[in-house]
Design an enzyme around this catalytic site. Structure first.
Site, short mmCIF file in Angstrom:
data_model
loop_
_atom_site.label_atom_id
_atom_site.label_comp_id
_atom_site.label_asym_id
_atom_site.label_seq_id
_atom_site.Cartn_x
_atom_site.Cartn_y
_atom_site.Cartn_z
N SER A 255 0.99 -12.00 -32.77
CA SER A 255 0.76 -13.34 -33.32
C SER A 255 -0.19 -13.36 -34.52
O SER A 255 -0.22 -14.34 -35.26
CB SER A 255 0.23 -14.28 -32.24
N HIS B 254 -6.64 -17.41 -32.01
CA HIS B 254 -6.24 -17.01 -33.35
C HIS B 254 -7.17 -17.63 -34.38
O HIS B 254 -7.91 -18.57 -34.08
CB HIS B 254 -4.79 -17.45 -33.62
N ASP C 130 -7.52 -21.83 -32.76
CA ASP C 130 -7.12 -22.37 -31.45
C ASP C 130 -7.80 -21.67 -30.28
O ASP C 130 -7.36 -21.79 -29.15
CB ASP C 130 -5.59 -22.29 -31.29
#
Length: 383
Positions: A56, A362, A359
Site C-alpha cells: 500500500s 500510511h 490514516d
C-alpha cells in the site's frame, strides 16, 4: 582473475547516478549535468519506463480493482491532490508518483487497471495494498486469518511483470532494451509480513522477528530475477520506523515509560525496523552482479525519522507528529486500522500537509514528498 562484482559505495545524489547510468547507455546529458528533479523541464531522461512492486505504500489502484469497497476507494482518500479517491492509501501522491514526476514519466498505470500493452508503454505498477513478500500459503500454514491478506505476493507480482514485458516486446533484444532503460522500484515490501502477525496478536519473539531472514530472502530472489532479465537499476527501499507509526503505538501500548524514546516512539519496534533494514542492506551488498547493474538502498526509515525529530523545520507541526490526520479517536487518532471515510469525518484534520500520518498506518502526501526528495537527493547504499 579480478572479480567483476561491484562493492558497495555511497553516492551523494541519485540524479548523478541517473546521469551515470545514462552515460552507460549512451544517452548522456549533453552538458554532463545531473538530471533535474522535475519532469517539467522538457529535457531527455535516462529512463523511458518505470516498474514498481510492493504494497500500500506504492499501490496506485490495484487493490480497489478487485476490492471496490476498500477504504482507499472512498473519500477522503485522494482529497489533497487528485480531488477524489484513486486507490492510493494517502490524501494524495505517493513516493512512486514523485519519482515518476522527477523522471518525466506519467503516473504508472496499476496493473489490474490496464487493458492493453499500450497502457503499460511507459511502465506499470504491480504493488497491491496489504501484499506480502512471502506467498499466501505461508500464512495459511501458520493458521493466520487470510481475510485481509491478498493472494498477490511478490512472486505473483513478478509473474505479472513478466507477462507485461512479453506484451511490450516480441524479441529478446527488444526485451533487453526495455530492461536496460527502465527504473525498477522494489517495494517497499515486507512490512505486511510482520503487520499481519502483529494484527493477529502473534508472538513477536517466537513468530515475527524470525520472519526477517525469510522476507529478505524473497526480496533477494525478486531482485535477482530482475537482474537475470536484464535490469540495470533497481531501487530497494527499507521499511519506515514502525515504532513511530500511530496505529502501532495504539496497538502495542506500554505502561513502561522506558519503552518509549524522547520522541514518544516505541524503541523496541524501531529497533526491529532497523534490524530488517540492516539485513536488507547487507543482502544488497552481497548480491553478485556485473558492474553495469546498480542496486540502490532507499532509506525510508531515516527520511521519516528526520521529520519526526524536527517536524517544525520540515513543514510539519510538533503536535501532529504521532497523530493520524484521519482516524476515529484515541491518543493517536488511530483506533481503527485505516481511515473509514464518512465514519471519521469528525476526526479529519483540516491541514493534512502538516501531518506525517494520514490514516494511522500510511503517510500523507506531504510526508511521501519529503521521503521522495530524500531518495532523489540523499546518500544511499549502492552495490
Amino acid at each position: 582473475m579480478a572479480s567483476s562484482f561491484s562493492p558497495a559505495i555511497l553516492i551523494p545524489l541519485l540524479p548523478l547516478l541517473l546521469l551515470l547510468v545514462c552515460t552507460r547507455g549512451a544517452v548522456a546529458n549533453a552538458n554532463n549535468q545531473p538530471l533535474p528533479a522535475s519532469g517539467s523541464g522538457g529535457g531527455k531522461y535516462c529512463y523511458t519506463r518505470m516498474f514498481s512492486f510492493g504494497d500500500s505504500i506504492t499501490d496506485t489502484g490495484n487493490q480497489v480493482s478487485f476490492f471496490p469497497t476498500a477504504p482507499a476507494a472512498r473519500a477522503p482518500y485522494g482529497e489533497t491532490f487528485f480531488g477524489h479517491p484513486t486507490g492510493r492509501y494517502s490524501d494524495g501522491r505517493l513516493v512512486v508518483d514523485f519519482l515518476a514526476e522527477a523522471l518525466g514519466l506519467p503516473y504508472l498505470t496499476a496493473y489490474l487497471r490496464g487493458k492493453t500493452a499500450e497502457d503499460f508503454r511507459r511502465g506499470a505498477n504491480f504493488a497491491v495494498s496489504a501484499a506480502t513478500a512471502l506467498r499466501l500459503d505461508f500464512f495459511r500454514e501458520r493458521g493466520l486469518d487470510l481475510t485481509i491478506i491478498p493472494p498477490y505476493s511478490l512472486d505473483v507480482q513478478l509473474e505479472w511483470f513478466k507477462g507485461v514485458l512479453h506484451s511490450l516486446a516480441s524479441t529478446d533484444q527488444e526485451r533487453k532494451d526495455i530492461m536496460t532503460r527502465s527504473l525498477f522500484l522494489m517495494g517497499e515490501i515486507g512490512i505486511n509480513d510482520y503487520n499481519h502477525h502483529f494484527f493477529q496478536n502473534r508472538s513477536f519473539t517466537a513468530e515475527i522477528k524470525p520472519l526477517v531472514p525469510l522476507v529478505i530472502s524473497k526480496i533477494e530472489n525478486a531482485t535477482k530475477v530482475l537482474i537475470d532479465l536484464g535490469a540495470k537499476t533497481i531501487l530497494v527501499p527499507g521499511i519506515p520506523p514502525m515504532g513511530c507509526i500511530p496505529r502501532f503505538l495504539n496497538l502495542l501500548p506500554s505502561k513502561n515509560h522506558n519503552d518509549y524514546d524522547k520522541l514518544g516512539c516505541l524503541k523496541w519496534l524501531n529497533d526491529f525496523s532497523q534490524y530488517h533494514n540492516r539485513a536488507l542492506k547487507q543482502m544488497l551488498q552481497r548480491i553478485h552482479h556485473d558492474p553495469t547493474v546498480t542496486l540502490i538502498y532507499a532509506d525510508y526509515y531515516g527520511a521519516m525519522l528526520k521529520i519526526v525529530r524536527s517536524p517544525q523545520n520540515n513543514g510539519f507541526t510538533k503536535e501532529s507528529v504521532l497523530r493520524a490526520c484521519c482516524g476515529v479517536g484515541g491518543a493517536y487518532n488511530a483506533d481503527s486500522l485505516v481511515c473509514n471515510g464518512n465514519a471519521t469525518t469528525s476526526n479529519l484534520c483540516t491541514e493534512p500537509s502538516r501531518y506525517i500520518s494520514w490514516d494511522g498506518l500510511h503517510l500523507t502526501e506531504a510526508a511521501y514528498h519529503f521521503i521522495a526528495r530524500g531518495v532523489l537527493h540523499g546518500p544511499r547504499c549502492i552495490s
